[in-house]
Motif scaffolding. Sequence first.
Motif, short mmCIF file in Angstrom:
data_model
loop_
_atom_site.label_atom_id
_atom_site.label_comp_id
_atom_site.label_asym_id
_atom_site.label_seq_id
_atom_site.Cartn_x
_atom_site.Cartn_y
_atom_site.Cartn_z
N ILE A 184 8.85 -38.72 48.74
CA ILE A 184 10.21 -38.47 49.01
C ILE A 184 11.00 -39.59 48.93
O ILE A 184 12.20 -39.79 48.59
N GLU A 218 11.60 -39.52 44.90
CA GLU A 218 12.68 -38.67 44.62
C GLU A 218 13.99 -39.09 44.82
O GLU A 218 14.71 -39.21 43.82
N GLN A 219 14.07 -39.87 46.07
CA GLN A 219 15.56 -40.44 46.33
C GLN A 219 16.08 -41.59 45.50
O GLN A 219 17.02 -41.48 44.70
N ARG A 260 16.61 -40.25 41.82
CA ARG A 260 17.83 -39.57 41.80
C ARG A 260 19.10 -40.61 41.99
O ARG A 260 19.99 -40.05 41.49
N LEU A 261 18.92 -41.40 42.59
CA LEU A 261 20.04 -42.33 43.17
C LEU A 261 20.22 -43.14 41.55
O LEU A 261 21.55 -43.88 41.51
N MET A 279 10.90 -36.57 55.80
CA MET A 279 11.87 -36.68 55.02
C MET A 279 12.94 -37.52 55.97
O MET A 279 13.72 -38.33 55.30
N SER A 298 14.31 -40.83 54.44
CA SER A 298 15.83 -41.09 53.93
C SER A 298 16.19 -42.16 54.92
O SER A 298 17.12 -43.06 54.37
N VAL A 339 15.34 -45.24 52.75
CA VAL A 339 16.10 -45.52 51.57
C VAL A 339 17.56 -45.87 51.93
O VAL A 339 18.29 -46.62 51.42
#
Lengths: 388, 469
Positions: free
Chosen positions: B206, B209-210, B213-214, B395, B399, B402
């Motif tokens: 996760i 993924e962040q 995408r960031l 998550m 989260s 990040v």
Amino acid sequence: MNSIIPPNQERIERENIALSRKEGRLLRPADHYLIQVLDPSFQGDLVEIDDPVPTGRQVLTAAGKIPAERHLLLLIDDKGVLEEVNLDEPVDVYQRGVEQFIAFDSDRLFYVALNGRRFPWGQASIREDVLRQVGGIAEDHAIWLERRNEPDQILADGQSVDLDEPGLEKLYTQPKNWQLNVQGVMVDSGQPTILARDALKAAGFNPDKGWILVLKVKGEPKQSINMDDVVDLRKPGIEKIRLTPAEINNGEAAAVSALDFSLLEQDVAYLKHLGLNWETRLAGARRWLIIRDYALPSGYNHAQVDLAIEIPTAYPDAKLDMFFVHPALTLANGSGIGQTESRENILGSVFQRWSRHLNGITRWNPLTDSVITHLAVVEESLLREVGQ
Amino acid sequence: MSASNYNLPYKLALSEAHHAQLREHLFPGDGLEAAAIILCAQSATHRYVVNRILPVDHASCRVRSPDHISWPGTAIEAAIDLAEANNLSIVLIHSHPGGMLGFSAIDDDSDHEVMPALFEASELPSILHGSAIMTPNGAICARLYDRQLASTSFSAVHCAGDELLTWEASGQGGVMQRPMAFSAQMASDLKHLTACVVGVSGTGSIVVEQLARLGIGRLILIDFDEIEFKNLNRIVNATLEDARNGTAKVARFASAVRLYRDDIEVLPLKASIASREAIELAGLADVLFCCVDSYEGRQLCDRIAAAFLQPLFDVAVTIPTRQTNDGVAIGDVCGRVDYVKPGGSTLADRGVYTPETLRREYLRQAAPDEVTEQVAEGYIEGIADEAPSVISLNMRAASDCVMEFIARAYPFRQEPNQRRARTVFSLAAGEEELISETDFNRVPNPHLARGLIEPLLGMPRFSPSKVKA
């Protein structure tokens, strides 16, 4: 009936039809033609005929299948299709490119379907290896017999399919599922080769546990392989991978590798400075510093022992704890020693575990503690028991 | 990794303490130029870390004016001797009190005199030396020379303190402004960063993924493991087919990320972080995310971050249980995010792992019979559950992890980041606990900024001697 032979060509004595087709040349006019007449096991000799357009009867007679009425004849055309040849039916061997026939001592035909294509067969069973030849099936494919209400059946090498059962026997082929026996566990592999490490994993063994791998092949001496070796499952006679824990027994071999892993630089300097006979050894995944002939204070039943200290991978961030001696110690007066009951087999020798720990106030400090400070713990523990 | 290295921009990283030391020495308050010598190790071919600083005594300089300094070459001799032992690069730095972040013509001429002397002193043909400028606002720009005196600028200088400072020269003598958090400019700024994620599973997937995408520019993924059916309930992007095929976790992400980003470089490595290959690859990164589930993994990330001067974000989740008359019940549902700045308190200082837990973990793997507590320490303490349904918890924690990174790189908080060296949240109690950097006892870290100096990470297990393991 041999008007098909161009008249201007010179006749030769014998023409091998199979050979000429194989070599991709036209048939030469000949007095005799050689064709193959096989038996139901796909074995057979060359048979000589005089007529390039023989009838079924002529072929059977030439092959010694007499009387022809008691036999059935199939031809195999250039596309591998099987087809019945009636006794009085002429076969234009030359034009159709037929070089093989199969003769059966039988009076009725059976039918079987292979990969959706139906063909006749002259007896009530057909063998797996014959099916392979008829269907041109490669070695890396397996033949399966379709069955109703139960799992389809894979044909073993040389196994026969009974064609006398009601209904059409349907067969199909699929890439072989390769198998390997790993220490008694059958491992299926989709590929004809497998990495030893993957085979172990698939069989449920931890490949990192320090195994010695022995590959057994029928009729060959056993061979040692490595975790990263590839085993070719197509090789005939592959039997199994056998696992032996990578422990080394006492003996001459022990002196060969003295250093299986590194210590801190200052540890090495210290051990050398003391003139100790030491080695670092892997036993499976366990890492041992072994000091040979470590001198003891007086008061024990031995004057010296082998001393083992376990060194975790994350040392010195991971602490050292306890130590092990071989042979086991008692006091010279025969009394036992507290917290030394446990035994550990280290590289084939039985070591006595001294359960000695830093006390609660003195904690292991990765910045300052090392083999050097742990040897101080060892020494202190050994002295304490004999009151020195 | 060698091929992809070729066109990488050069990066320089230094610790907060070294930065403070330089700033204090180079700007003594008299408005005159000052000088120092920096010894640099490498964490990768194109990434240098400041290992040591040798200040040049102000009094020993023949000339110190607001726009000129002349300092004694003898100072260099000491640096050469120190650099030689570990093939360190020498970077000469001086101040521009006027605020120009760039090299003057005098600087160029001076370098052309001094650099040959530095190269003469070194045996290593491939070594690079360089020079640097610091301006009063603390910004640094730097460049490297090869033996032919061809120079290359460092594209950025990183200093990870409570905030992640990055200095990139604007070209007009100034420094590039940090973009605002969550803006489109932040995304394009992140393109210049390389992040390394160690452990691409429950939380790691996760985090990846962040980051992808960031807009992160390059992702290094390190994980030895393969996707199994039991993982499908918590690894994003993992598919049934992956589980059937035993696809490597890093491979799944390398291909998944490319489905939505064509301007990202993914360097997947299917290997344990406890391997030379993995550690050397991690050396490329500007920032390190530790998403592993072992003490040893965290210990290695801790060492890597310190040795390579990488800001480290460590994330973990746990579900403590308690015994009731009806059996086992949830005690709490917790997540933890630690931010470790190079030279700050380490994960070891914070007790994330200890000499005892490391030894116990080693024994559990090497000699399971020796260890009495056999319950796997998974997500749910005291329960051996192969496939706990914890993606929601993961998550949240990932989260937070990040967000912690964003808050450090593009500050947006009302309170100082320094108060959040560790954040622990309890979903059962609905609480969040903040622990400040000053709440931890820090011991000296002898491995700080050692770069790739052997033995790797200063650990005997990576000694390059002729031993088998």
